[in-house]
Design a protein around this motif. Structure first.
Motif, PDB file in Angstrom:
ATOM      1  N   ASP A   7     -16.899  15.954   3.139  1.00 20.21           N
ATOM      2  CA  ASP A   7     -17.386  14.788   2.399  1.00 20.21           C
ATOM      3  C   ASP A   7     -18.152  13.805   3.265  1.00 20.21           C
ATOM      4  O   ASP A   7     -18.549  12.751   2.792  1.00 20.21           O
ATOM      5  CB  ASP A   7     -16.221  14.060   1.711  1.00 20.21           C
ATOM      6  N   GLY A   8     -18.365  14.108   4.554  1.00 14.52           N
ATOM      7  CA  GLY A   8     -19.201  13.245   5.366  1.00 14.52           C
ATOM      8  C   GLY A   8     -18.453  12.283   6.245  1.00 14.52           C
ATOM      9  O   GLY A   8     -19.044  11.595   7.043  1.00 14.52           O
ATOM     10  N   ASN A  49     -14.342   9.818  -3.352  1.00 14.09           N
ATOM     11  CA  ASN A  49     -15.503   9.939  -4.228  1.00 14.09           C
ATOM     12  C   ASN A  49     -15.555   8.797  -5.229  1.00 14.09           C
ATOM     13  O   ASN A  49     -16.646   8.331  -5.606  1.00 14.09           O
ATOM     14  CB  ASN A  49     -15.483  11.286  -4.958  1.00 14.09           C
ATOM     15  N   LEU A  52     -17.187   5.865  -3.518  1.00 13.31           N
ATOM     16  CA  LEU A  52     -18.620   6.043  -3.298  1.00 13.31           C
ATOM     17  C   LEU A  52     -19.434   5.877  -4.573  1.00 13.31           C
ATOM     18  O   LEU A  52     -20.596   5.477  -4.521  1.00 13.31           O
ATOM     19  CB  LEU A  52     -18.902   7.426  -2.707  1.00 13.31           C
ATOM     20  N   ASN A 187     -27.970  12.827   9.040  1.00 14.88           N
ATOM     21  CA  ASN A 187     -27.541  13.084   7.666  1.00 14.88           C
ATOM     22  C   ASN A 187     -26.131  12.581   7.387  1.00 14.88           C
ATOM     23  O   ASN A 187     -25.447  13.100   6.512  1.00 14.88           O
ATOM     24  CB  ASN A 187     -27.634  14.586   7.346  1.00 14.88           C
ATOM     25  N   HIS A 188     -25.719  11.579   8.141  1.00 12.39           N
ATOM     26  CA  HIS A 188     -24.428  10.948   7.889  1.00 12.39           C
ATOM     27  C   HIS A 188     -24.552  10.047   6.674  1.00 12.39           C
ATOM     28  O   HIS A 188     -25.618   9.477   6.409  1.00 12.39           O
ATOM     29  CB  HIS A 188     -24.006  10.134   9.117  1.00 12.39           C
ATOM     30  N   TRP A 189     -23.483   9.885   5.930  1.00 10.35           N
ATOM     31  CA  TRP A 189     -23.573   9.114   4.689  1.00 10.35           C
ATOM     32  C   TRP A 189     -23.807   7.624   4.932  1.00 10.35           C
ATOM     33  O   TRP A 189     -24.188   6.893   4.016  1.00 10.35           O
ATOM     34  CB  TRP A 189     -22.324   9.329   3.833  1.00 10.35           C
ATOM     35  N   ALA A 225     -27.711   6.930  -4.823  1.00  5.62           N
ATOM     36  CA  ALA A 225     -27.089   6.592  -3.538  1.00  5.62           C
ATOM     37  C   ALA A 225     -25.637   6.183  -3.745  1.00  5.62           C
ATOM     38  O   ALA A 225     -25.171   6.005  -4.869  1.00  5.62           O
ATOM     39  CB  ALA A 225     -27.866   5.459  -2.859  1.00  5.62           C
ATOM     40  N   THR A 226     -24.916   6.022  -2.631  1.00  9.89           N
ATOM     41  CA  THR A 226     -23.524   5.598  -2.692  1.00  9.89           C
ATOM     42  C   THR A 226     -23.432   4.098  -2.936  1.00  9.89           C
ATOM     43  O   THR A 226     -24.419   3.364  -2.820  1.00  9.89           O
ATOM     44  CB  THR A 226     -22.791   5.921  -1.375  1.00  9.89           C
ATOM     45  N   GLU A 229     -24.300   2.137   0.307  1.00  5.72           N
ATOM     46  CA  GLU A 229     -25.728   2.189   0.596  1.00  5.72           C
ATOM     47  C   GLU A 229     -26.494   1.235  -0.322  1.00  5.72           C
ATOM     48  O   GLU A 229     -27.377   0.497   0.122  1.00  5.72           O
ATOM     49  CB  GLU A 229     -26.248   3.613   0.415  1.00  5.72           C
TER      50      GLU A 229
END
Length: 395
Positions: A7-8, A49, A52, A187-189, A225-226, A229
Motif C-alpha cells: 500500500d505504499g 485505505n 486515504l 513513486n511514493h504516495w 489523489a489521496t 495530497e
C-alpha cells in the motif's frame, strides 16, 4: 477474496482485502481471527485505505477501536499507529494522545512522530520541531545516513511547523527536509505532497519560478489523489497566490469538505471549511469553521502562513539576494567585488531585474559584470517596489 499488495507505506507491506467493500459484514470479518496475521493485515489495509479516500468506515473504525481499547489486547505497533491516525483524522486529539501510551514502550520513534503531529494541530509548533528534530537525529544515527527523512505522513508536520516559523533559516531547513523526503523514494504516495512543500518553501523565500510552477500545474482532487495530497496541494496554492486559488480551488475543496463530513473526519472537514471561508468569505463555511475549531480544539493548518502580496515576495527575494554574511561584514571598506543591479525593460511589459557581480580593475573602474546565478525574473506587477529598491541600490 484476497490479493497480495503493497500500500505504499514502509511498515505496511501486507496482504490486503480487495473485495470486502464497506460496510463490512462484521460477523464474517471476525472469522478471519483464526489466522491472526491475515486478520490484522486486512484490518490495517481497510483502515488505511479509508484514511486515504476519506471513505465512511464506521464499521471498520469501530472494530479497530474495539481491538485497540481491549484490556486483553496486545496489538502490533502498526495497528496502534493506524488507530491513533484515525483518532487524529476524526478530530479526537485527547483520545489520540492517550493512545500514544500503547506505543511508548513498543516503538518510541513512532510514538514521538505521532506526538509531534498532534502538537502541530494544537498549535504548539515549537513542540513539534523539538520532538521531530530529535526523532530525526535518532533516525540518522540508527541508519548511519545523513540524507534521510521520514517516509510516513507524520514527517510532513515537522516541515509545516518550520514553515510556520517563517524565518529564512527555518524555511531553508523545511525545504531541505521536504526535498529529501521527495527524492528518497520514487513513486511514493507522499511524493506529490513533499514536492508541493518544496515549492512553497521556495515561494516564501521569494522564488518566482516556484510560484509559477504552483499556479500553472493541475491541482490534486479526491477523484485522482489521496486525501493528504489533495489537502497539501490546495494549501500550498492558497499560500502562494490567493487570487489564483479563488479561481481554481472552491469546487475541489467543497468535495473535500463533503467527503470528510460524511466520513466523520472532522480534522479534514475543519481544514476544508477554513480554506473555503478564506476563498468564499460570504459562504456558510465561514460559520462552520469556528464550530469545528471549537469541537476539535484544532488550530487549522490554513493559518500557518499568511499569503503575501506579489510585491512582498519580490522584496523577500531582493533581501535574500542582498543578504550580508559575517565574512562580508569583516571585509575591508574597499572591496574588490560588488553586486550591481541592472534593469532591462522589454516592449511586452516584461522586465528583468538582474544582479551582476562586478570586479574592480587596476585603473579603479568596474567591469561590465557577470550575471549572478540567483537572478530573479519579475513581471510588471512588481515594478513599483522593485524599481524603488533598484534606485536605492544605484545610489
Amino acid at each position: 477474496f484476497f490479493f497480495q499488495a503493497e500500500d505504499g507505506i514502509r511498515d505496511y507491506k501486507v496482504t490486503g482485502v480487495q473485495t470486502c467493500a464497506l460496510p463490512i459484514y462484521r460477523q464474517w470479518f471476525t472469522t478471519l481471527k483464526t489466522d491472526a496475521d491475515l486478520y490484522e493485515a486486512a484490518l490495517l489495509t481497510l483502515s488505511f485505505n479509508a484514511l486515504l479516500t476519506l471513505s465512511p468506515a464506521a464499521d471498520i473504525f469501530a472494530l479497530l477501536d474495539e481491538e485497540c481499547r481491549s484490556s486483553e489486547a496486545n496489538q502490533s505497533v502498526n495497528l496502534y499507529r493506524i488507530w491513533t491516525q484515525h483518532l487524529v483524522m476524526r478530530g479526537r486529539l485527547p483520545e489520540a494522545s492517550a493512545a500514544l501510551e500503547a506505543l511508548a514502550n513498543q516503538d518510541p520513534e513512532t510514538g514521538s512522530l505521532l506526538e509531534g503531529w498532534i502538537a502541530c494541530l494544537r498549535g504548539d509548533y515549537q513542540q513539534t520541531i523539538t520532538i521531530d528534530t530529535l526523532a530525526l537525529k535518532q533516525l540518522r544515527k540508527k541508519t548511519g545516513k545523513r540524507k534521510i527523512y521520514f517516509d510516513t505522513i507524520e514527517g510532513i508536520f515537522l516541515v509545516l511547523a518550520l514553515i510556520q516559523q517563517g524565518t529564512t533559516a527555518s524555511l531553508q531547513e523545511a525545504e531541505t527536509y521536504a526535498q529529501v523526503g521527495n527524492n528518497q523514494r520514487k513513486n511514493h504516495w507522499l511524493e506529490v505532497p513533499y514536492s508541493c512543500l518544496v515549492k512553497i518553501t521556495q515561494v516564501l523565500q521569494g522564488n518566482s519560478e516556484a510560484k509559477q510552477y504552483l499556479i500553472n500545474t493541475p491541482v490534486s482532487g479526491l477523484d485522482t489523489a489521496t486525501s493528504f495530497e489533495t489537502l497539501i496541494d490546495c494549501l500550498c496554492l492558497y499560500w502562494a497566490d490567493v487570487e489564483n486559488a479563488r479561481q481554481r480551488l472552491p469546487e475541489i475543496v467543497k468535495d473535500l469538505y463533503k467527503q470528510a463530513r460524511a466520513g466523520g473526519y472532522d480534522w479534514f472537514a475543519l481544514e476544508a471549511a477554513e480554506l473555503l471561508a478564506q476563498l468564499t468569505p460570504k459562504s456558510s463555511y465561514a460559520r462552520q469553521a469556528p464550530m469545528l475549531r471549537e469541537s476539535t480544539g484544532i488550530q487549522p493548518l490554513v493559518s500557518l502562513v499568511t499569503p503575501k502580496q506579489a510585491w512582498e515576495l519580490s522584496l523577500t527575494a531582493l533581501m535574500g539576494l542582498n543578504s550580508v554574511t559575517k565574512v562580508e561584514k569583516a571585509s575591508t571598506a574597499l572591496a574588490e567585488n560588488r553586486l550591481a543591479w541592472f534593469l532591462t525593460v522589454y516592449p511586452t511589459g516584461i522586465w528583468l531585474l538582474q544582479p551582476k557581480e562586478q570586479k574592480l580593475g587596476a585603473k579603479g573602474g568596474w567591469s561590465r559584470g557577470r550575471a549572478d546565478r540567483k537572478s530573479t525574473r519579475l513581471n510588471s506587477s512588481h515594478l513599483v517596489i522593485s524599481y524603488a529598491v533598484f534606485c536605492l541600490k544605484k545610489k
